[in-house]
Design an enzyme around this catalytic site. Sequence first.
Site, PDB file in Angstrom:
ATOM      1  N   GLU A   5      -4.350  -3.551  -3.244  1.00  0.00           N
ATOM      2  CA  GLU A   5      -3.797  -2.564  -2.306  1.00  0.00           C
ATOM      3  C   GLU A   5      -3.597  -1.215  -2.986  1.00  0.00           C
ATOM      4  O   GLU A   5      -3.847  -0.169  -2.398  1.00  0.00           O
ATOM      5  CB  GLU A   5      -2.461  -3.061  -1.725  1.00  0.00           C
ATOM      6  CG  GLU A   5      -2.595  -4.193  -0.728  1.00  0.00           C
ATOM      7  CD  GLU A   5      -3.349  -3.777   0.537  1.00  0.00           C
ATOM      8  OE1 GLU A   5      -3.396  -2.578   0.867  1.00  0.00           O
ATOM      9  OE2 GLU A   5      -3.922  -4.669   1.186  1.00  0.00           O
ATOM     10  N   TYR A  56       3.573   0.847   4.094  1.00  0.00           N
ATOM     11  CA  TYR A  56       2.328   0.122   4.382  1.00  0.00           C
ATOM     12  C   TYR A  56       2.051  -0.921   3.295  1.00  0.00           C
ATOM     13  O   TYR A  56       1.788  -2.092   3.581  1.00  0.00           O
ATOM     14  CB  TYR A  56       1.120   1.078   4.495  1.00  0.00           C
ATOM     15  CG  TYR A  56      -0.148   0.293   4.299  1.00  0.00           C
ATOM     16  CD1 TYR A  56      -0.631  -0.514   5.326  1.00  0.00           C
ATOM     17  CD2 TYR A  56      -0.791   0.254   3.052  1.00  0.00           C
ATOM     18  CE1 TYR A  56      -1.742  -1.328   5.133  1.00  0.00           C
ATOM     19  CE2 TYR A  56      -1.897  -0.554   2.848  1.00  0.00           C
ATOM     20  CZ  TYR A  56      -2.369  -1.338   3.882  1.00  0.00           C
ATOM     21  OH  TYR A  56      -3.447  -2.156   3.684  1.00  0.00           O
ATOM     22  N   ASP A 110      -2.521   0.687   8.753  1.00  0.00           N
ATOM     23  CA  ASP A 110      -3.265   1.687   7.992  1.00  0.00           C
ATOM     24  C   ASP A 110      -4.161   2.454   8.969  1.00  0.00           C
ATOM     25  O   ASP A 110      -4.084   2.249  10.183  1.00  0.00           O
ATOM     26  CB  ASP A 110      -4.059   1.044   6.842  1.00  0.00           C
ATOM     27  CG  ASP A 110      -5.252   0.246   7.336  1.00  0.00           C
ATOM     28  OD1 ASP A 110      -5.372   0.026   8.570  1.00  0.00           O
ATOM     29  OD2 ASP A 110      -6.094  -0.158   6.507  1.00  0.00           O
TER      30      ASP A 110
END
Length: 384
Positions: A58, A141, A159
């Site tokens: 990520e 997020y 996202d």
Amino acid sequence: MATGTRQATLPFISPPRHLPPEGHVPELQRALLSWFAEHMRPLPWRRRYAPYEVWISEMMLQQTQMERGVAYFERWMERFPDLSVLAAAEEDEVLKMWEGLGYYNRARNVLAAARLVVSRHGGVFPSGIEDIRALPGIGPYTAAAIASIAFGAPVPCIDANVERVLSRIFDIDTPLRQSPGAERVKELASAVLPKDRAREHNQAMMELGALVCRKSPQCSGCPVADFCVARHLGVAADRPVALPKTPRTPIVIATGVLRQGDAVYVQRREEGDVWGGLWEFPGGVLEPGETPEDGLVREYREETGFTVSITRKGGVIVHAYTTYRVTMHWFVVHLPVQGTPPPPSLTAASEWRWATLEELQSLPLPSPHRKLADSLFGVSGAGS
Ligand code: SF4
């Protein structure tokens, strides 16, 4: 505001048996999950969903294309196979492994977070979303992505891909970066989430946005086409509604390469900005009305105390970031002194050295300086 024109239903589009989508959420979830089971890309962090791997993926994939992110991820895992190895690493090496991904604060935060997980959580990556969010460099997020994908927590991930998919399925006709569009996306992301399948659902939404519901949507192969209001109305290409773009800020800098034998002079930038802690050739931003040559001599003097003379112009390197565009004029320079130059008087750097080609390759450099180094030594075709 480009909200698009609503058109009458086109004759080849099937009747709206799943519209409005709010009334068919379970069917929509099933269609999405079964498409994902069949079409998901075999990404390395999907082999076992280890929290450390999900977290690194990520962090790396922010502002990075998937293919490039996977290559960096594989290389990273060879060097730092688990969190304790990462936590024990030197910052220089971490920055070097990150070199080329940009946004070096992310790499510094990754190292700081790894050390915090070791000291605060006994080396075990925390599973609670609040604990995850408290780690350096992790925003809402990323916390939601790690909590749901690594631990199955029932939280939605939002996202840009998910925003695009939701704005089309539910035909959100206001910009998503402000009210009321932003709130609507959050509401809908929660409403369509199957609480017991958060790991698969969140990835499926992102995967759909990446592979099918792209900027130019591929509706004919879309598993949720029957639920999609924007497709039905013929306005998919106009969703999400965009805010006017802000142009990239141009930045012009001058840089000089000072050689001594087979080595070049480089210095390590002080912490405090986006390139902090990275190595670079001296130079800096031109002042208004200043020529690159004058700016370079001034910057060299200010940063090192050296009064250099220009031997020749090397070239111009342009590098675009998300919000600014760097144009770097570079020169080969020399010091009008005999023998070994005196040590520099540093004002913008914490360290300096004469680096050989091999040393330069192992130092973390910002992208424009890496292009310059490659160009200088003919390592790649980058550059001048
Ligand atoms: S039907 Fe088209 S616009 Fe709608 S979600 Fe699928 S790809 Fe996107």
